[in-house]
Design a protein around this motif. Structure first.
Motif, mmCIF file in Angstrom:
data_model
loop_
_atom_site.group_PDB
_atom_site.id
_atom_site.type_symbol
_atom_site.label_atom_id
_atom_site.label_comp_id
_atom_site.label_asym_id
_atom_site.label_seq_id
_atom_site.Cartn_x
_atom_site.Cartn_y
_atom_site.Cartn_z
ATOM 1 N N ALA A 1 0.866 -1.181 0.000
ATOM 2 C CA ALA A 1 0.000 0.000 0.000
ATOM 3 C C ALA A 1 0.895 1.222 0.000
ATOM 4 O O ALA A 1 1.667 1.436 0.944
ATOM 5 C CB ALA A 1 -0.909 0.013 1.225
ATOM 6 N N ALA A 2 0.840 2.010 -1.041
ATOM 7 C CA ALA A 2 1.671 3.201 -1.120
ATOM 8 C C ALA A 2 1.242 4.215 -0.065
ATOM 9 O O ALA A 2 0.071 4.261 0.315
ATOM 10 C CB ALA A 2 1.550 3.830 -2.512
ATOM 11 N N PRO A 3 2.180 5.011 0.442
ATOM 12 C CA PRO A 3 1.794 6.083 1.358
ATOM 13 C C PRO A 3 0.670 6.930 0.760
ATOM 14 O O PRO A 3 0.702 7.271 -0.415
ATOM 15 C CB PRO A 3 3.092 6.888 1.521
ATOM 16 N N ARG A 4 -0.315 7.230 1.581
ATOM 17 C CA ARG A 4 -1.515 7.963 1.166
ATOM 18 C C ARG A 4 -2.289 7.222 0.080
ATOM 19 O O ARG A 4 -3.069 7.813 -0.647
ATOM 20 C CB ARG A 4 -1.189 9.391 0.753
ATOM 21 N N TRP A 5 -2.015 5.922 -0.055
ATOM 22 C CA TRP A 5 -2.769 5.036 -0.955
ATOM 23 C C TRP A 5 -2.640 5.447 -2.421
ATOM 24 O O TRP A 5 -3.489 5.102 -3.242
ATOM 25 C CB TRP A 5 -4.248 5.002 -0.563
ATOM 26 N N THR A 6 -1.558 6.152 -2.778
ATOM 27 C CA THR A 6 -1.418 6.673 -4.132
ATOM 28 C C THR A 6 -0.113 6.195 -4.751
ATOM 29 O O THR A 6 0.971 6.523 -4.266
ATOM 30 C CB THR A 6 -1.444 8.219 -4.128
ATOM 31 N N ALA A 7 -0.209 5.438 -5.846
ATOM 32 C CA ALA A 7 0.971 4.933 -6.553
ATOM 33 C C ALA A 7 0.867 5.283 -8.030
ATOM 34 O O ALA A 7 -0.215 5.207 -8.626
ATOM 35 C CB ALA A 7 1.096 3.424 -6.383
ATOM 36 N N SER A 8 1.988 5.662 -8.608
ATOM 37 C CA SER A 8 2.033 5.984 -10.031
ATOM 38 C C SER A 8 1.913 4.718 -10.867
ATOM 39 O O SER A 8 2.049 3.599 -10.367
ATOM 40 C CB SER A 8 3.359 6.680 -10.355
ATOM 41 N N GLU A 9 1.679 4.884 -12.164
ATOM 42 C CA GLU A 9 1.651 3.735 -13.067
ATOM 43 C C GLU A 9 2.990 3.019 -13.062
ATOM 44 O O GLU A 9 3.053 1.792 -13.134
ATOM 45 C CB GLU A 9 1.295 4.195 -14.479
ATOM 46 N N GLY A 10 4.080 3.788 -12.968
ATOM 47 C CA GLY A 10 5.405 3.182 -12.920
ATOM 48 C C GLY A 10 5.596 2.332 -11.675
ATOM 49 O O GLY A 10 6.176 1.239 -11.733
ATOM 50 N N ALA A 11 5.090 2.814 -10.534
ATOM 51 C CA ALA A 11 5.202 2.044 -9.297
ATOM 52 C C ALA A 11 4.399 0.754 -9.382
ATOM 53 O O ALA A 11 4.876 -0.314 -8.975
ATOM 54 C CB ALA A 11 4.736 2.891 -8.114
ATOM 55 N N ILE A 12 3.202 0.828 -9.926
ATOM 56 C CA ILE A 12 2.373 -0.367 -10.074
ATOM 57 C C ILE A 12 3.053 -1.375 -11.006
ATOM 58 O O ILE A 12 3.054 -2.583 -10.750
ATOM 59 C CB ILE A 12 0.985 0.002 -10.618
ATOM 60 N N ALA A 13 3.667 -0.866 -12.074
ATOM 61 C CA ALA A 13 4.347 -1.759 -13.016
ATOM 62 C C ALA A 13 5.552 -2.439 -12.377
ATOM 63 O O ALA A 13 5.900 -3.573 -12.731
ATOM 64 C CB ALA A 13 4.777 -0.972 -14.249
ATOM 65 N N ALA A 14 6.202 -1.771 -11.423
ATOM 66 C CA ALA A 14 7.401 -2.329 -10.797
ATOM 67 C C ALA A 14 7.087 -3.386 -9.745
ATOM 68 O O ALA A 14 7.923 -4.248 -9.453
ATOM 69 C CB ALA A 14 8.213 -1.200 -10.158
#
Length: 233
Positions: A115-128
């Motif tokens: 779970a990314a901080p503040r529940w917000t992840a970029s498309e790049g983070a999701i892909a990684a």
């Protein structure tokens, strides 16, 4: 059909562990397991690797049925006014994920949930995430199974860590949580451990949990089931 209830606590560290532990005892009395959102590093030069008491508590909670969720690496903003993983390209996200994964493995708290901080992840983070071995990504609006490429919709009802904590917000959160439970939806409650030291936010989450249980919601934790286990079930 009954609602599903997931309760998470973030920001767990040396200075918030006692409040988190007291809240966990309240949840134990209700037979509600917790999803514990953990970051290897936090503000004030905090390092989980140098905090054996918090490590021990987290491991004991996992052994009793709680879930461990990676909640970023150090939660430092990588762009002004943006959360750690909110704007990262894939390569930079992968490096942070790998560093966090190594720390979590080293302290015996490795997890496949993110779970990314503040529940917000970029498309790049999701892909990684899959490249580093993560199988579930938790966003503000859904639970994403990265291996099956499916998502279960459900908003986070939160207090602290990006969410407000004023009395009016706590009241609104309880009412919204109750509506979700009545409609047999996925109810995701989240509170930062720092807010558990304040009576109004803490009581609001307890009230929301009690209302959900009154409406016969089924407690659960964030989890990922491998394909083999799913077929066997």
């Amino acid at each position: 059909m009954r609602a599903q209830l997931i309760v998470s606590v973030s920001g767990i560290r040396d200075t918030t562990r006692a409040a988190a532990a007291a809240f966990a005892e309240e949840m134990d009395r209700r037979d509600v397991r917790l999803s514990l959102l953990v970051a290897p590093r936090l503000k004030g030069k905090y390092r989980l690797a140098d905090d054996p008491r918090t490590q021990d508590w987290l491991r004991s909670r996992r052994e009793s049925g709680d879930a461990i969720v990676l909640h970023g690496y150090d939660q430092a903003a990588t762009k002004r006014r943006r959360a750690e993983f909110a704007a990262l390209p894939e390569h930079e996200a992968r490096l942070r994920l790998m560093a966090a994964d190594r720390v979590m493995e080293g302290v015996g708290l490795r997890t496949r949930l993110f779970a990314a901080p503040r529940w917000t992840a970029s498309e790049g983070a999701i892909a990684a995430l899959p490249d580093v071995g993560f199988r579930v990504a938790l966003s503000l609006t859904a639970i994403h199974d990265l291996e099956r490429d499916v998502a279960q919709r459900g908003w986070v009802h939160g207090i602290g860590e990006g969410f407000r904590a004023e009395p009016w917000w706590c009241h609104a959160m309880v009412m919204s949580a109750a509506r979700t439970a009545r409609r047999a939806g996925l109810l995701r409650l989240a509170i930062s451990a720092a807010q558990l030291n304040r009576s109004a936010p803490r009581q609001a989450v307890l009230d929301a949990v009690d209302l959900a249980l009154f409406h016969e919601a089924v407690p659960d934790v964030y989890r990922w089931e491998p394909f083999a286990a799913a077929r066997a079930a």
